[in-house]
Design an enzyme around this catalytic site. Structure first.
Site, PDB file in Angstrom:
ATOM      1  N   TYR A 165       0.832  -1.202   0.000  1.00 27.26           N
ATOM      2  CA  TYR A 165       0.000   0.000   0.000  1.00 27.26           C
ATOM      3  C   TYR A 165       0.867   1.253   0.000  1.00 27.26           C
ATOM      4  O   TYR A 165       1.987   1.234   0.505  1.00 27.26           O
ATOM      5  CB  TYR A 165      -0.905   0.036   1.231  1.00 27.26           C
ATOM      6  CG  TYR A 165      -2.010  -0.976   1.260  1.00 27.26           C
ATOM      7  CD1 TYR A 165      -2.351  -1.730   0.145  1.00 27.26           C
ATOM      8  CD2 TYR A 165      -2.731  -1.208   2.434  1.00 27.26           C
ATOM      9  CE1 TYR A 165      -3.369  -2.656   0.190  1.00 27.26           C
ATOM     10  CE2 TYR A 165      -3.756  -2.132   2.479  1.00 27.26           C
ATOM     11  CZ  TYR A 165      -4.064  -2.863   1.354  1.00 27.26           C
ATOM     12  OH  TYR A 165      -5.069  -3.787   1.415  1.00 27.26           O
TER      13      TYR A 165
ATOM     14  N   SER B 222     -13.674  -4.208   1.036  1.00 32.84           N
ATOM     15  CA  SER B 222     -14.619  -3.602   0.086  1.00 32.84           C
ATOM     16  C   SER B 222     -16.076  -3.855   0.478  1.00 32.84           C
ATOM     17  O   SER B 222     -16.899  -4.229  -0.364  1.00 32.84           O
ATOM     18  CB  SER B 222     -14.369  -4.096  -1.344  1.00 32.84           C
ATOM     19  OG  SER B 222     -13.167  -3.568  -1.846  1.00 32.84           O
TER      20      SER B 222
ATOM     21  N   GLY C 149     -17.161   1.701  -3.048  1.00 32.62           N
ATOM     22  CA  GLY C 149     -17.893   2.960  -3.058  1.00 32.62           C
ATOM     23  C   GLY C 149     -19.211   2.919  -3.790  1.00 32.62           C
ATOM     24  O   GLY C 149     -20.019   3.855  -3.673  1.00 32.62           O
TER      25      GLY C 149
ATOM     26  N   LEU D 191     -21.883   1.212  -3.196  1.00 31.49           N
ATOM     27  CA  LEU D 191     -23.035   1.159  -2.298  1.00 31.49           C
ATOM     28  C   LEU D 191     -23.314   2.477  -1.585  1.00 31.49           C
ATOM     29  O   LEU D 191     -24.346   2.608  -0.921  1.00 31.49           O
ATOM     30  CB  LEU D 191     -22.853   0.024  -1.280  1.00 31.49           C
ATOM     31  CG  LEU D 191     -23.094  -1.385  -1.838  1.00 31.49           C
ATOM     32  CD1 LEU D 191     -22.575  -2.454  -0.891  1.00 31.49           C
ATOM     33  CD2 LEU D 191     -24.581  -1.594  -2.139  1.00 31.49           C
TER      34      LEU D 191
END
Length: 347
Positions: A53, A236, A241, A243
């Site tokens: 990340y 997730s 994103g 939802l």
């Protein structure tokens, strides 16, 4: 904030987990630190990261930056004992880490040392393998996944080799527990069986994608989790994103994940937006925030250990935190089940 012991371990985690994968690209270090502060104030004690990340995008220039940001927070606040910290060893093919080498007893010690240095800590509570060497059906590969070329003997030998290295790390005190990610029901069962047979830390968690719109785990991984005492860590849970409803009607907010990734990792399909509309209707019918409803629903699942969510602003974080104490009624659950049956596997 509800708490539970993770898998078969004594590690107690909040049922919401703060994800960190945008810290270093979409978020500054200061913003990441502010999110940690706010999450801890709300009762979250669990932070998830990975050596690869941040994302959006993943690059040689940014890899490891998120762990560094978390390490800066530890150095600043001296509150390491208040956090259950999870990180991950990248799997085969991640060219920015060890030139894409597969996970093995040769790579594990160095990967852990690298993470510890960036994180400015001397131990990681939960050390996870990011994806299996043999590949995975996750990330939309389920539509064409073919395991017929796998070599079972090599897979089992790899598990024995890796567990030996992990056990040495447990004995050194650099990790407390072991988890998996993007793993199948068969893989989880084999890891548990090998650990029982030859020793090494038994897996206590699996971090797979799971949401109202991605329920692959329901028919196989869930049963494995329950029977092998391996809790799921859902990533997730807001379907990248979708939802939230912010992408409905062709909208692409500036700085959003969709503005950086035009198909959200294969999630953008006409049926996906139809499914989102159905879930938004349920939220509106019952007077619920759709983000809070989606997160609270994930937390109800009987195999769930913690629900990992991310935010790119404190405003988004506060909305998500509001779902921690939300209890969904039987009527809401029935409507969500009906929406799922009408819109299964939308991507």
């Amino acid at each position: 904030m509800k708490m539970k012991k993770l898998g078969s371990s004594d590690i107690e985690v909040s049922h919401f987990c703060l994800g960190s994968m945008t810290w270093g690209t979409q978020n500054t270090a200061e913003e990441g630190h502010a999110q940690i502060d706010r999450a801890l104030e709300a009762g979250i004690n669990f932070i998830d990261t990975a050596e690869m990340y941040p994302v959006n995008p993943i690059s040689a220039e940014t890899i490891g930056r998120t762990e560094e940001i978390i390490g800066q927070w530890f150095a600043r606040d001296k509150r390491r004992d208040e956090v259950v910290l999870a990180s991950k060893h990248s799997g085969e093919g991640m060219q920015h880490a060890r030139n894409g080498a597969p996970i093995s007893s040769d790579t594990i010690p160095g990967a852990i040392e690298g993470s510890l240095k960036r994180l400015q800590t001397d131990y990681i509570d939960l050390y996870q393998f990011h994806w299996p060497n043999r590949g995975s059906y996750m990330f939309r590969k389920n539509w064409h996944y073919d395991p017929s070329s796998q070599n079972r003997a090599e897979t089992i030998a790899h598990m024995e080799d890796a567990l030996g290295a992990l056990q040495r790390e447990v004995e050194r005190g650099t990790i407390r527990a072991f988890g998996l990610s993007n793993e199948s029901a068969w893989g989880l069962t084999q890891w548990a069986a090998v650990a029982e047979r030859v020793g090494g830390p038994c897996p206590i968690s699996v971090q797979n994608e799971y949401s109202l719109m991605c329920r692959l785990a329901d028919t196989d991984v869930s049963e494995t989790c329950v029977n092998e005492q391996i809790d799921m860590l859902a990533f997730s849970p807001l379907a990248a994103g979708l939802l939230t409803g912010k992408y409905q009607g062709g909208k692409v907010p500036a700085g959003s994940r969709l503005s950086l990734n035009e198909d959200l990792g294969g999630r953008v399909t006409p049926r996906a937006f139809e499914a989102v509309a159905a879930y938004l209707d349920v939220a509106e019918k019952h007077g619920l925030d759709p983000v809070q409803m989606a997160l609270a629903w994930c937390a109800t699942r009987p195999f769930m250990g913690s629900v990992i969510f991310g935010a790119t602003s404190l405003e988004q974080l506060d909305v998500a935190l509001g779902g921690a104490e939300l209890t969904l009624s039987d009527e809401v659950m029935a409507d969500l089940n009906a929406a799922h049956k009408a819109h299964p596997m939308p991507y």
